[in-house]
Design a protein around this motif. Sequence first.
Motif, PDB file in Angstrom:
ATOM      1  N   VAL A 209       0.823  -1.212   0.000  1.00 40.00           N
ATOM      2  CA  VAL A 209       0.000   0.000   0.000  1.00 40.00           C
ATOM      3  C   VAL A 209       0.856   1.260   0.000  1.00 40.00           C
ATOM      4  CG1 VAL A 209      -1.957  -1.119   1.115  1.00 40.00           C
ATOM      5  CG2 VAL A 209      -0.198  -0.040   2.528  1.00 40.00           C
ATOM      6  N   ARG A 219      -3.028   3.869  -4.057  1.00 38.34           N
ATOM      7  CA  ARG A 219      -4.479   3.716  -4.132  1.00 38.34           C
ATOM      8  C   ARG A 219      -4.966   2.394  -3.539  1.00 38.34           C
ATOM      9  NH1 ARG A 219      -6.733   6.134  -9.804  1.00 38.34           N
ATOM     10  NH2 ARG A 219      -8.662   5.329  -8.876  1.00 38.34           N
ATOM     11  N   HIS A 220      -4.072   1.404  -3.402  1.00 36.19           N
ATOM     12  CA  HIS A 220      -4.481   0.125  -2.822  1.00 36.19           C
ATOM     13  C   HIS A 220      -4.945   0.290  -1.374  1.00 36.19           C
ATOM     14  CE1 HIS A 220      -3.366  -2.233  -6.264  1.00 36.19           C
ATOM     15  NE2 HIS A 220      -2.117  -1.827  -6.220  1.00 36.19           N
ATOM     16  N   LEU A 222      -6.950   2.436  -0.286  1.00 39.31           N
ATOM     17  CA  LEU A 222      -8.377   2.741  -0.272  1.00 39.31           C
ATOM     18  C   LEU A 222      -9.215   1.474  -0.162  1.00 39.31           C
ATOM     19  CD1 LEU A 222      -8.441   5.529  -2.994  1.00 39.31           C
ATOM     20  CD2 LEU A 222      -8.602   5.819  -0.519  1.00 39.31           C
ATOM     21  N   GLU A 223      -8.701   0.351  -0.666  1.00 37.03           N
ATOM     22  CA  GLU A 223      -9.416  -0.913  -0.559  1.00 37.03           C
ATOM     23  C   GLU A 223      -9.533  -1.356   0.892  1.00 37.03           C
ATOM     24  OE1 GLU A 223      -7.307  -3.675  -2.968  1.00 37.03           O
ATOM     25  OE2 GLU A 223      -7.522  -2.508  -4.810  1.00 37.03           O
ATOM     26  N   LYS A 224      -8.612  -0.879   1.739  1.00 35.69           N
ATOM     27  CA  LYS A 224      -8.609  -1.267   3.145  1.00 35.69           C
ATOM     28  C   LYS A 224      -9.415  -0.320   4.009  1.00 35.69           C
ATOM     29  CE  LYS A 224      -4.053  -3.498   2.941  1.00 35.69           C
ATOM     30  NZ  LYS A 224      -4.561  -4.851   3.247  1.00 35.69           N
ATOM     31  N   SER A 227     -15.115   0.928   2.558  1.00 34.53           N
ATOM     32  CA  SER A 227     -15.967  -0.249   2.382  1.00 34.53           C
ATOM     33  C   SER A 227     -17.381   0.215   2.100  1.00 34.53           C
ATOM     34  CB  SER A 227     -15.937  -1.125   3.626  1.00 34.53           C
ATOM     35  OG  SER A 227     -16.817  -2.211   3.510  1.00 34.53           O
ATOM     36  N   GLU A 228     -17.957  -0.287   1.017  1.00 29.83           N
ATOM     37  CA  GLU A 228     -19.314   0.087   0.618  1.00 29.83           C
ATOM     38  C   GLU A 228     -19.456   1.604   0.557  1.00 29.83           C
ATOM     39  OE1 GLU A 228     -21.970  -1.880   3.281  1.00 29.83           O
ATOM     40  OE2 GLU A 228     -21.560  -3.871   2.469  1.00 29.83           O
ATOM     41  N   ASN A 229     -18.445   2.233  -0.020  1.00 28.73           N
ATOM     42  CA  ASN A 229     -18.422   3.682  -0.258  1.00 28.73           C
ATOM     43  C   ASN A 229     -18.404   4.489   1.038  1.00 28.73           C
ATOM     44  OD1 ASN A 229     -18.214   5.682  -2.228  1.00 28.73           O
ATOM     45  ND2 ASN A 229     -20.402   6.117  -2.205  1.00 28.73           N
ATOM     46  N   SER A 338     -17.345   8.514  -2.383  1.00 25.40           N
ATOM     47  CA  SER A 338     -17.280   8.902  -3.799  1.00 25.40           C
ATOM     48  C   SER A 338     -17.804  10.313  -4.001  1.00 25.40           C
ATOM     49  CB  SER A 338     -18.083   7.921  -4.658  1.00 25.40           C
ATOM     50  OG  SER A 338     -17.511   6.636  -4.612  1.00 25.40           O
TER      51      SER A 338
END
Length: 363
Positions: A209, A219-220, A222-224, A227-229, A338
């Motif tokens: 990350v 940007r990886h 952000l996956e952590k 969650s669900e925007n 978002s």
Amino acid sequence: MRIINGVKTIFGLIKDLWSMSRSEKSDFYKDKCEYYQGIVELSLVVACLTTICFLYSDYMINGSVFPTLIPRLSILAFIAVFFIITGINGSYRVMVIMDFFLGHGMVIAASWTAYNLIDNSNSVTGIIIVNLLWIVIGFVATPMDTMVNGVVYIIEIVITNMFNHYTNYDVILSLEIPCIIGITVVHYIMTAYYLDHYRVTQKLKLSMVTDPLTMVYNRHLLEKIVSENTLKVQSSEEKIAVAMLDIDDFKQINDEQGHYTGDLALYFLGQKLRRVTHEEDYVIRYGGEEFVLILRNCSVDDASARLEQFRLDIEEAKDSPVPFTVSIGVSGYTGNYSDTLIKADKALYEAKNTGKNKVIVSR
């Protein structure tokens, strides 16, 4: 020589373990539990179910299975409670507690069984074998957990002896006490060795990350944290500001000064952002010369003031590899990641199209 080097390594790792803060230790033991829990849980359940097969040996001793049938099957109740509790709450501390609960459940079921046997002289063997349970559970627990539950086990032996009158009771205690001490020491060594694995794993996770050029997040991440925007890191009533930052005329820097100078400018900006943001904030290289900032415990007005000062510092920096300015768009986090990012991006676009080198806030 290998033994000496091994001892030095162990003491170094134990020293590292003791120097960790409480939060670091909590993360470390959580990681250790998650790594080993699957095999520990399977081993314990198999061991519990195996004890039911001892009904055959009970039959050989008593001539009937009925006196010990309920005590042997009582382990099923402990297994059921284990899965119910861990199903409701799967936190690592609950998992460790329930692992030991299952271990003590086996002790209780075995002691109850021994009470119903005509001849319980084989209990001494079972009591010593139970130490294997503490060794297994120790893979997910702290050494202190092992020691405390070892003491509880000794107390259980003392209490159950009042009813079962174990053969060679004094011998059992004289063996069990050093066993618990030895198991605790072994767990300290095992934990220290896992610390080495933990450090390597943490570095690998961080590298996944981290942007290798600017040394900020990529940007990886952000996956952590998304969650669900929704930002998972937000606590109740916490204000968060999201900003998008861009180097002005970065293509011109690359074209006129070369890509190496452009890379130096990106690294310079990344390090500056790391120094001016707080520990709980996130600095993310979003792409190219664009960065996303997630500022925690920060209102939009505070973020605007902090970033205006940062913009000025970059403009006046004397240690920059090449003079450059930045444009920044800021928005308050709305609960929709978002939507917030789009607002910050529009503010950045406005800053770019109204003269650059400025901070624009989206209200």
